[in-house]
Design an enzyme around this catalytic site. Structure first.
Site, PDB file in Angstrom:
ATOM      1  N   LYS A   1       9.849   1.864  38.494  1.00  0.00           N
ATOM      2  CA  LYS A   1      11.123   2.408  39.123  1.00  0.00           C
ATOM      3  C   LYS A   1      11.854   3.023  38.322  1.00  0.00           C
ATOM      4  O   LYS A   1      12.746   4.068  39.026  1.00  0.00           O
ATOM      5  CB  LYS A   1      11.826   1.108  39.797  1.00  0.00           C
ATOM      6  CG  LYS A   1      10.990   0.620  41.172  1.00  0.00           C
ATOM      7  CD  LYS A   1      11.605  -0.475  41.797  1.00  0.00           C
ATOM      8  CE  LYS A   1      10.788  -1.337  42.707  1.00  0.00           C
ATOM      9  NZ  LYS A   1      11.302  -2.441  43.190  1.00  0.00           N
TER      10      LYS A   1
ATOM     11  N   ASP B   1      15.863   0.166  47.903  1.00  0.00           N
ATOM     12  CA  ASP B   1      15.756  -1.304  47.643  1.00  0.00           C
ATOM     13  C   ASP B   1      17.232  -1.748  47.768  1.00  0.00           C
ATOM     14  O   ASP B   1      17.393  -2.893  48.115  1.00  0.00           O
ATOM     15  CB  ASP B   1      15.552  -1.444  45.985  1.00  0.00           C
ATOM     16  CG  ASP B   1      13.939  -1.478  45.766  1.00  0.00           C
ATOM     17  OD1 ASP B   1      13.243  -1.823  46.743  1.00  0.00           O
ATOM     18  OD2 ASP B   1      13.434  -1.322  44.781  1.00  0.00           O
TER      19      ASP B   1
HETATM   20  P1  ATR Z   1      11.452  -3.697  38.408  1.00  0.00           P
HETATM   21  O1  ATR Z   1      11.317  -2.425  38.510  1.00  0.00           O
HETATM   22  O2  ATR Z   1      10.830  -4.473  39.352  1.00  0.00           O
HETATM   23  O3  ATR Z   1      12.705  -4.117  38.180  1.00  0.00           O
HETATM   24  P2  ATR Z   1      11.010  -3.828  35.499  1.00  0.00           P
HETATM   25  O4  ATR Z   1      11.982  -2.589  35.326  1.00  0.00           O
HETATM   26  O5  ATR Z   1       9.713  -3.884  34.374  1.00  0.00           O
HETATM   27  O6  ATR Z   1      10.563  -3.953  36.984  1.00  0.00           O
HETATM   28  O7  ATR Z   1      11.966  -5.023  35.120  1.00  0.00           O
HETATM   29  C1  ATR Z   1      11.447  -6.260  35.127  1.00  0.00           C
HETATM   30  C2  ATR Z   1      12.428  -7.237  34.903  1.00  0.00           C
HETATM   31  O8  ATR Z   1      12.244  -8.539  34.611  1.00  0.00           O
HETATM   32  C3  ATR Z   1      13.660  -6.950  33.713  1.00  0.00           C
HETATM   33  O9  ATR Z   1      14.653  -7.588  33.950  1.00  0.00           O
HETATM   34  C4  ATR Z   1      12.772  -7.823  32.270  1.00  0.00           C
HETATM   35  O10 ATR Z   1      13.400  -7.760  31.296  1.00  0.00           O
HETATM   36  P3  ATR Z   1      13.477  -6.969  29.984  1.00  0.00           P
HETATM   37  O11 ATR Z   1      14.434  -5.951  30.566  1.00  0.00           O
HETATM   38  O12 ATR Z   1      13.979  -7.597  28.932  1.00  0.00           O
HETATM   39  O13 ATR Z   1      12.113  -6.455  29.996  1.00  0.00           O
HETATM   40  C5  ATR Z   1      12.577  -9.153  33.270  1.00  0.00           C
HETATM   41  N1  ATR Z   1      11.409  -9.861  32.573  1.00  0.00           N
HETATM   42  C6  ATR Z   1      10.035  -9.448  32.676  1.00  0.00           C
HETATM   43  N2  ATR Z   1       9.174 -10.493  31.910  1.00  0.00           N
HETATM   44  C7  ATR Z   1      10.034 -11.249  31.515  1.00  0.00           C
HETATM   45  C8  ATR Z   1       9.961 -12.477  30.536  1.00  0.00           C
HETATM   46  N3  ATR Z   1       8.901 -12.863  29.937  1.00  0.00           N
HETATM   47  N4  ATR Z   1      11.138 -12.941  30.136  1.00  0.00           N
HETATM   48  C9  ATR Z   1      12.276 -12.699  30.510  1.00  0.00           C
HETATM   49  N5  ATR Z   1      12.487 -11.508  31.221  1.00  0.00           N
HETATM   50  C10 ATR Z   1      11.385 -10.852  31.713  1.00  0.00           C
END
Ligand code: ATR
Length: 307
Positions: free
Chosen positions: A77, A133
């Site tokens: 996104k 969204d």
């Molecule tokens: P979306 O478009 O659905 O928001 P994204 O931009 O990939 O997808 O965001 C995923 C979110 O989940 C982010 O806040 C991510 O944290 P980071 O900004 O640090 O990447 C969080 N997230 C994903 N995997 C994680 C993990 N293992 N631990 C903590 N946060 C996680």
């Protein structure tokens, strides 16, 4: 469903799709295909597993094939913001793209949705990025949690594409205080700066609240997989019955985080309502028709809960 009119797939079938990774458990195809069928539209909605490094090629491919539109989900996104030919105001304001409409330039130079080209072919096709969204979440908070945002204190977990749109929407809805927590701290700083610029009356904290919160929203992807850690550090911020808790994840229908919140006595909702309302707005953007919301909701419930 008695209103359903099936249409055979043929050379006039219009296509939409969702791109993401992981995508196999997306409920969007069930929701949109039920809506197309209910309105007797010769349209179909597909799902494609697309890695971030292939996102641009996938969008260009859909454009070349004359798709009517796309949905984007995790992790595309934010990335797509730089890949659109045009950004609708909604994508600019909420800072992420979850809906793309393809438009064609007609011989008299007007840009029109591709569905309006029946006999003539467009001279050129462009992608237009929207965000549905943010509005979808606000609708669902009102409908599913009966939660009014004005003046409230909200803890938002996650600052990716969904988290960013949600944070800005919460600020626009005049929450009093917003607390942002994310694994990558720099993203919360960027969101804080955007809110300070656009909604200066909203206090933005970059950690768990020192006192209380009225609402906790999980906008991370933690919970999609069975062995994921909780997005909330309960050592630092324990769940209490006074918290309303929303998880944007809808599959599993109850993440471990939502189960813990329920156990703690919180009012809870999963992301089905947000998916429904963002999808209904996307449907309207692509087809120009009023979305059959009850049919879309039933298709989602059937797909996610199996009844
Ligand atoms: P979306 O478009 O659905 O928001 P994204 O931009 O990939 O997808 O965001 C995923 C979110 O989940 C982010 O806040 C991510 O944290 P980071 O900004 O640090 O990447 C969080 N997230 C994903 N995997 C994680 C993990 N293992 N631990 C903590 N946060 C996680």
């Amino acid at each position: 469903m008695s209103q359903t009119v099936s249409t055979a797939i043929n050379a006039s079938t219009r296509l939409c799709a969702v791109l993401g990774s992981p995508i196999r458990h997306s409920a969007s195809p069930a929701m949109h295909n039920a809506a197309f069928a209910a309105l007797g539209l010769n349209w179909r909605y597909l799902a494609f597993e697309v890695q971030p490094e292939n996102l641009r090629a996938a969008i260009d491919g859909a454009k070349a094939f004359g798709f009517a539109g796309l949905n984007l989900t995790v992790p595309h996104k934010l990335l797509a913001m730089d890949m659109m030919d045009v950004l609708d105001e909604s994508a600019k304001v909420w800072g992420a793209v979850n809906v793309i409409r393809f438009e064609g330039r007609s011989t008299n130079s007007d840009w029109l949705p591709l569905r309006l080209f029946e006999k003539e072919s467009p001279i050129e096709i462009r992608s237009v990025g929207f965000n549905t969204d943010a509005d979808g979440l606000a609708c669902s908070l009102r409908e599913d949690l009966k939660f009014e945002l004005r003046g409230k204190r909200v803890l938002l977990l996650g600052a990716g594409g969904a988290g960013r749109s949600i944070a800005l929407k919460l600020a626009a809805e005049n929450v009093a205080q917003l607390f942002l927590v994310n694994r990558t701290f720099s993203k919360t700083l960027e969101i804080q700066a955007a809110i300070r610029k656009n909604f200066p009356s909203v206090h933005v904290g970059l950690d768990y609240p020192q006192t209380e919160a009225d609402l906790i929203v999980n906008a991370t992807s933690l919970g999609l997989h069975q062995d994921d850690a909780s997005p909330l550090n309960e050592q630092v911020f324990p769940l209490k019955p006074s918290h309303a808790v929303y998880d944007i994840i809808y599959r599993p229908a109850e993440t471990k985080f939502l189960a813990a919140a329920k156990k703690a006595g919180c009012k809870t909702a999963n992301g089905l309502g947000m998916l429904l309302h963002q999808g209904a707005k996307a449907f309207e953007i692509w087809t120009g028709k009023t979305p059959p919301i009850d049919i879309m909701r039933r298709a989602l419930e059937q797909n996610i809960y199996g009844h």
